[in-house]
Design a protein around this motif. Structure first.
Motif, PDB file in Angstrom:
ATOM      1  N   ASN A 348       0.865  -1.186   0.000  1.00 46.98           N
ATOM      2  CA  ASN A 348       0.000   0.000   0.000  1.00 46.98           C
ATOM      3  C   ASN A 348       0.901   1.235   0.000  1.00 46.98           C
ATOM      4  N   PHE A 349       1.425   1.576  -1.192  1.00 51.53           N
ATOM      5  CA  PHE A 349       2.438   2.618  -1.245  1.00 51.53           C
ATOM      6  C   PHE A 349       1.870   4.030  -1.164  1.00 51.53           C
ATOM      7  N   ASP A 350       0.574   4.202  -1.419  1.00 47.31           N
ATOM      8  CA  ASP A 350      -0.047   5.516  -1.270  1.00 47.31           C
ATOM      9  C   ASP A 350      -0.435   5.702   0.202  1.00 47.31           C
ATOM     10  N   PRO A 351       0.172   6.668   0.920  1.00 48.80           N
ATOM     11  CA  PRO A 351      -0.096   6.816   2.361  1.00 48.80           C
ATOM     12  C   PRO A 351      -1.509   7.259   2.682  1.00 48.80           C
ATOM     13  N   ASN A 352      -2.248   7.727   1.680  1.00 51.81           N
ATOM     14  CA  ASN A 352      -3.602   8.235   1.916  1.00 51.81           C
ATOM     15  C   ASN A 352      -4.688   7.205   1.642  1.00 51.81           C
ATOM     16  N   ILE A 353      -4.289   6.014   1.166  1.00 48.91           N
ATOM     17  CA  ILE A 353      -5.271   4.993   0.787  1.00 48.91           C
ATOM     18  C   ILE A 353      -4.856   3.642   1.346  1.00 48.91           C
ATOM     19  N   ILE A 354      -5.800   2.958   1.929  1.00 47.01           N
ATOM     20  CA  ILE A 354      -5.586   1.567   2.322  1.00 47.01           C
ATOM     21  C   ILE A 354      -6.492   0.705   1.453  1.00 47.01           C
ATOM     22  N   SER A 355      -5.874  -0.152   0.644  1.00 49.16           N
ATOM     23  CA  SER A 355      -6.640  -1.053  -0.225  1.00 49.16           C
ATOM     24  C   SER A 355      -6.551  -2.466   0.313  1.00 49.16           C
ATOM     25  N   LEU A 356      -7.703  -3.087   0.540  1.00 45.63           N
ATOM     26  CA  LEU A 356      -7.727  -4.472   0.994  1.00 45.63           C
ATOM     27  C   LEU A 356      -7.413  -5.445  -0.133  1.00 45.63           C
ATOM     28  N   ALA A 357      -7.355  -4.940  -1.371  1.00 43.51           N
ATOM     29  CA  ALA A 357      -7.027  -5.797  -2.507  1.00 43.51           C
ATOM     30  C   ALA A 357      -5.524  -6.046  -2.608  1.00 43.51           C
ATOM     31  N   VAL A 358      -4.736  -5.155  -2.015  1.00 43.14           N
ATOM     32  CA  VAL A 358      -3.279  -5.276  -2.062  1.00 43.14           C
ATOM     33  C   VAL A 358      -2.824  -5.997  -0.803  1.00 43.14           C
ATOM     34  N   SER A 359      -2.345  -7.223  -0.948  1.00 44.11           N
ATOM     35  CA  SER A 359      -2.066  -8.042   0.230  1.00 44.11           C
ATOM     36  C   SER A 359      -0.629  -7.941   0.722  1.00 44.11           C
ATOM     37  N   ALA A 360       0.330  -7.792  -0.200  1.00 41.82           N
ATOM     38  CA  ALA A 360       1.753  -7.656   0.150  1.00 41.82           C
ATOM     39  C   ALA A 360       2.336  -8.888   0.831  1.00 41.82           C
ATOM     40  N   LYS A 452      -1.184  -3.532   9.169  1.00 42.50           N
ATOM     41  CA  LYS A 452      -2.418  -2.964   9.707  1.00 42.50           C
ATOM     42  C   LYS A 452      -3.516  -4.013   9.869  1.00 42.50           C
ATOM     43  N   GLN A 453      -3.404  -5.132   9.146  1.00 43.20           N
ATOM     44  CA  GLN A 453      -4.425  -6.174   9.218  1.00 43.20           C
ATOM     45  C   GLN A 453      -3.778  -7.472   9.672  1.00 43.20           C
ATOM     46  N   SER A 454      -4.618  -8.474   9.901  1.00 38.66           N
ATOM     47  CA  SER A 454      -4.091  -9.753  10.382  1.00 38.66           C
ATOM     48  C   SER A 454      -3.453 -10.579   9.279  1.00 38.66           C
ATOM     49  N   VAL A 455      -3.752 -10.268   8.009  1.00 37.78           N
ATOM     50  CA  VAL A 455      -3.231 -11.079   6.915  1.00 37.78           C
ATOM     51  C   VAL A 455      -2.581 -10.261   5.802  1.00 37.78           C
ATOM     52  N   LEU A 456      -2.928  -9.003   5.650  1.00 40.52           N
ATOM     53  CA  LEU A 456      -2.465  -8.241   4.486  1.00 40.52           C
ATOM     54  C   LEU A 456      -1.198  -7.468   4.828  1.00 40.52           C
ATOM     55  N   TYR A 457      -0.066  -8.181   4.837  1.00 41.36           N
ATOM     56  CA  TYR A 457       1.195  -7.520   5.160  1.00 41.36           C
ATOM     57  C   TYR A 457       2.364  -8.419   4.774  1.00 41.36           C
ATOM     58  N   SER A 458       3.548  -7.825   4.726  1.00 36.90           N
ATOM     59  CA  SER A 458       4.773  -8.574   4.479  1.00 36.90           C
ATOM     60  C   SER A 458       5.352  -9.027   5.799  1.00 36.90           C
ATOM     61  N   VAL A 459       5.513 -10.328   5.968  1.00 33.74           N
ATOM     62  CA  VAL A 459       6.010 -10.863   7.229  1.00 33.74           C
ATOM     63  C   VAL A 459       7.509 -10.618   7.395  1.00 33.74           C
ATOM     64  N   THR A 460       8.219 -10.333   6.288  1.00 35.85           N
ATOM     65  CA  THR A 460       9.665 -10.117   6.364  1.00 35.85           C
ATOM     66  C   THR A 460      10.046  -8.646   6.375  1.00 35.85           C
ATOM     67  N   GLY A 461       9.126  -7.767   5.949  1.00 36.47           N
ATOM     68  CA  GLY A 461       9.461  -6.357   5.809  1.00 36.47           C
ATOM     69  C   GLY A 461       9.997  -6.013   4.431  1.00 36.47           C
ATOM     70  N   TYR A 462      10.048  -6.996   3.521  1.00 38.11           N
ATOM     71  CA  TYR A 462      10.469  -6.761   2.136  1.00 38.11           C
ATOM     72  C   TYR A 462       9.273  -6.953   1.202  1.00 38.11           C
ATOM     73  N   TYR A 463       9.322  -6.258   0.054  1.00 39.49           N
ATOM     74  CA  TYR A 463       8.253  -6.314  -0.937  1.00 39.49           C
ATOM     75  C   TYR A 463       8.867  -6.603  -2.308  1.00 39.49           C
ATOM     76  N   ALA A 464       8.136  -7.380  -3.103  1.00 42.26           N
ATOM     77  CA  ALA A 464       8.634  -7.800  -4.418  1.00 42.26           C
ATOM     78  C   ALA A 464       8.292  -6.750  -5.472  1.00 42.26           C
TER      79      ALA A 464
END
Length: 635
Positions: A348-360, A452-464
Motif C-alpha cells: 500500500n504505497f499511497d499513504p492516503n489509501i488503504i486497499s484491501l485488494a493489495v495483500s503484500a 495494519k491487518q491480520s493477513v495483508l502484510y509482508s512478514v519479512t518487511g520486504y516487498y517484491a
C-alpha cells in the motif's frame, strides 16, 4: 472371511477410482473424439485443450517456485478460508508426504494440473488430426508441432519434479490389458533423449517434421502459442538441466533401480552432456536474435526519470512490460496473467489509501536481500570497500543515497547496493517509482506501509517490487487498477545465462564472460573482469572454471530473482541441501522505532532432507494401482 474379502475389494475399487487418472493413457469417449476432429474449428478447440494443461506458473499456489522454497515467506498460521491451497508453503515447512503429496502434478490436485492427462490429450490430438477435412497442410503441420512440443514439455515438467518417469509416446487402445497399462519408469537419460527428439521434430524442417513459426504474426489471437524460439530455448534449458549435477553423474541415486533392476540414473559424469547443452544454447540464441528478441531497455521520457531510474525500469520492465522484446515465452494460461502475483506483491504505497485488494504477503526473505551485489558488482562478502560486518548497523540516508529516503534510517545492508537490488525489492526507507508518482515506503508499525491487518502484510518487511507493473494505480476507494502482463516462462537474459553456464563447463570462459557481461551491462554494472579486478578480495576468481561457475550461479540467482527460478536452480546444482537448511529471517515488523524494527527475527528454521527432497514422492495410491512403479528414494 467373505465379508473381509468384500471389504478389501471395495477399498481397492475406491483407491483405483481415486487414482486411475494418475497415468490415464487409454482413450475413452471415442464418439466425442471423432466429433472433435470433424472440422478445423473443432480441432483447434481440441488443440487449445492441450494447452490448457500448462502449469499456472504465474500463480503463487500453482508454481512451487514461489512459496515451496526460500525465496518468499508468508505469515503463519494461515487463517481458514484465506488461501485456496497451502500446499507450496507447507512444502517449504517440511510437510511434503507420500500419502497425499502436496502440489501433486502426477495425479492432479488443487491448482496443479494432471500432466499425464495433458500428455494423453496431446496424443489424442496427434492421432486424430489427419481426420480434419478442411485443414490446410501448412496449418496442420504447425498444429502438430505445437502438440508435440506440449507433450515434450509435460514430460519435462514431470521429469524435473519426479526424476525418472514413464514415457507415454502414444495412447493405449481401449482393449489394452492391465499389464500394458502398468507402465514403468524409464532411465533419466532415456527420458531426456525422448523429450529432445520430440522438440527437434518441431523445429527442424523436413518431410517428416512439423514446423513451428519463427514468430507470431497474428498478435490479436495467437500470442502465447508456441514458436521455434520457444522450442529451442526450452530445449536449451532442458539440456543444461540434464548436464547439471542433479542429473549428471549423481551418485546419490546410484542404487535407484526400476522394479526389474534397471538403473534409473547414470552415476557416471558425462562431459558430453555439457557439449550438447552448449550447442542447444548457441542455436537458441542465434534464432532468438535473428527474429529480433533482445534485452529490454527502458527508453520512455518520463519527467523525473533519471538515468538511475531508467536502468531500474529496464530491470523491472524486462518482466512487467507486456510482450516486451526480451520475452521468449510468456504464459497467459491463467486468463488474467500476473494479476494475482501483482496484488500479492504490491505494498500500500499511497499513504492516503488503504486497499484491501493489495495483500503484500508475497514477501521476499532477508536471504534474498543479502544475495544481491554491492554497487561495484561483486558479492557483499567479497567487496573490499563494503563493510559486511556492519551490515545490520543503522545508518542515515543522505542526498547521495538516491534510492533511499533522505534523512531516514535503515541498516547498512540497504546502502550502496547494485540497481537490481533497488529494482527488485522495497523495504522500510526505500523509494518505489511508479508511473504516477515516486512513493516513500515506510513499514514500521503505525506507518503507511506497515502491518495494519491480520493477513495483508509482508512478514519479512520486504516487498517484491520487481513483479509489480509500474502502471498499477490504487484508487481513492481502495480499488486497484492492474496492468496484466504475460508471466515470463523464458526471457533472453535467462537464455544468455544458461549459455554462459554451459560454455564455462566446457572450458570456454571467454565466450561465457561475453554473455554474462551482456546481462550485467543492462543492470548498470561493470564487466566481471573489471569488477573483480578492482573490488573483490579474490580478484582472479573469474579466471578458473570453479570460480566463474560460482559467479555465474550468483548472477543467475540475482538476475532471475523473485521469478520462481531459484527453486529449480538450487536443485539442479545440488545446492538445495546447503541453502534450504538454514533459518529464514525477516525484520521485527511490529515495532515502531528504528532500533527495534531493524533487528533480525527468526521466522522459521527450514530443513531439507537430501537426497529425498530433491524429488516429489509418488502417492501411495499410484503405487497400489500400478505395482510396476517404484517410489523415489527416501519416501
Amino acid at each position: 472371511m467373505k465379508n473381509i474379502r468384500l471389504l478389501y475389494i471395495l477399498i481397492m475399487a475406491c483407491l483405483f477410482n481415486a487414482c486411475s487418472d494418475y497415468l490415464d493413457v487409454v482413450p475413452d469417449n471415442v464418439a466425442t473424439i471423432d466429433n472433435a476432429f470433424s472440422d478445423k474449428t473443432q480441432a483447434e478447440k481440441y488443440l487449445f485443450t492441450c494447452y490448457s494443461f500448462l502449469p499456472t506458473i504465474d500463480h503463487t499456489e500453482g508454481n512451487p517456485g514461489f512459496y515451496a522454497g526460500d525465496e518468499f515467506w508468508m505469515f503463519w498460521p494461515i487463517p481458514s478460508g484465506y488461501s485456496s491451497s497451502w500446499d507450496p508453503y507447507n512444502i517449504a515447512r517440511g510437510q511434503q508426504n507420500r500419502v497425499r503429496p502436496l502440489m501433486n502434478f502426477w495425479d492432479g490436485g488443487n491448482l496443479t494440473q494432471p500432466l499425464w492427462q495433458g500428455i494423453r490429450s496431446c496424443n489424442i490430438f496427434l492421432e486424430n488430426v489427419d481426420k480434419v477435412r478442411d485443414l490446410a497442410p501448412f496449418m496442420k503441420s504447425r498444429w502438430i508441432a505445437e502438440a508435440k512440443f506440449l507433450k515434450a514439455y509435460y514430460h519435462w515438467y514431470l521429469l524435473k519434479l519426479y526424476g525418472p518417469i514413464p514415457i507415454v509416446d502414444e495412447n493405449l487402445p481401449i482393449s489394452a490389458s492391465s499389464n500394458e497399462v502398468r507402465v514403468k519408469r524409464k532411465p533419466v537419460d532415456e527420458v531426456v533423449n525422448y523429450i529432445i527428439d520430440l522438440i527437434d521434430s518441431t523445429a527442424e524442417e523436413g518431410d517428416d517434421n512439423a514446423v513451428l513459426p519463427n514468430k507470431i504474426d497474428n498478435k490479436t489471437t495467437e500470442l502465447g502459442r508456441i514458436t521455434k524460439p520457444i522450442a529451442l530455448a526450452i530445449k536449451a534449458r532442458i539440456l543444461v538441466t540434464a548436464a547439471s549435477p542433479l542429473f549428471n553423474g549423481n551418485s546419490d541415486y546410484a542404487n535407484f533401480n526400476d522394479s526389474d533392476g534397471t538403473p534409473l540414473f547414470n552415476a557416471s559424469v558425462s562431459d558430453e552432456k555439457w557439449i550438447r547443452a552448449v550447442e542447444a544454447c548457441r542455436e537458441a540464441v542465434e534464432v532468438c536474435e535473428q527474429v529480433g528478441i533482445s534485452l529490454y531497455e527502458f527508453n520512455e521520457n518520463i519527467q523525473g526519470a533519471t538515468d538511475r531510474i531508467k536502468t531500474e525500469m529496464s530491470i523491472r520492465n524486462a518482466v512487467c512490460e507486456k510482450w516486451n522484446p526480451e520475452l521468449i515465452w510468456g504464459s497467459v494460461e491463467s486468463g488474467a496473467p500476473s494479476r494475482q502475483i501483482q496484488l500479492n506483491a504490491a505494498a500500500n504505497f499511497d499513504p492516503n489509501i488503504i486497499s484491501l485488494a493489495v495483500s503484500a504477503h508475497l514477501a521476499p526473505t532477508m536471504r534474498m536481500a543479502e544475495l544481491f551485489y554491492t554497487e561495484n558488482g561483486v558479492p557483499i562478502t567479497e567487496d573490499k570497500t563494503w563493510d559486511y560486518e556492519k551490515r545490520f548497523d543503522l545508518r542515515t540516508a543522505t542526498a547521495a543515497d538516491s534510492s533511499l529516503q533522505e534523512g531516514y534510517k535503515t541498516v547498512g545492508l540497504h546502502f550502496n547496493r547494485e540497481l537490481r537490488f533497488y529494482a527488485d525489492l522495497a523495504f522500510d526507507g526505500a523509494k518505489w517509482f511508479m508511473q504516477n508518482n515516486t512513493w516513500d515506503i515506510q513499514c514500521k508499525s503505525g506507518q503507511p506501509t506497515g502491518k495494519k491487518q491480520s493477513v495483508l502484510y509482508s512478514v519479512t518487511g520486504y516487498y517484491a517490487k520487481k513483479l509489480v507493473n509500474w502502471e498499477m494505480v490504487i484508487s481513492p476507494g481502495g480499488g486497484v487498477s492492474v496492468e496484466p502482463y504475460p508471466w515470463p516462462i523464458m526471457r533472453l537474459a535467462d537464455l544468455y545465462l544458461l549459455y554462459a553456464e554451459a560454455l564455462n563447463e566446457t572450458g570456454d570462459q571467454v565466450t561465457a564472460l561475453t554473455y554474462l557481461n551482456k546481462v550485467r551491462k543492462r543492470a548498470g554494472l561493470e564487466t566481471v573482469e573489471s569488477a573483480w579486478a578492482n573490488y573483490s578480495i579474490t580478484p582472479d576468481k573469474y579466471q578458473t572454471k570453479d570460480g566463474l561457475r560460482e559467479i555465474i550461479h550468483q548472477e543467475r540467482l540475482i538476475e532471475l530473482a523473485l521469478e520462481g527460478h531459484r527453486f529449480w536452480d538450487l536443485r539442479r546444482w545440488k545446492k538445495a541441501a546447503l541453502r534450504l537448511n538454514t533459518p529464514i529471517y525477516g525484520w521485527d515488523i511490529i515495532q515502531e522505532d528504528y532500533e527495534n524494527y531493524n533487528r533480525r527475527v527468526l521466522l522459521f528454521d527450514q530443513k531439507f532432507n537430501a537426497p529425498r527432497d530433491y524429488f516429489w514422492p509418488l502417492s501411495d495410491g499410484a503405487l497400489i494401482v500400478n505395482p510396476n512403479l517404484v517410489q523415489n528414494p527416501g519416501w
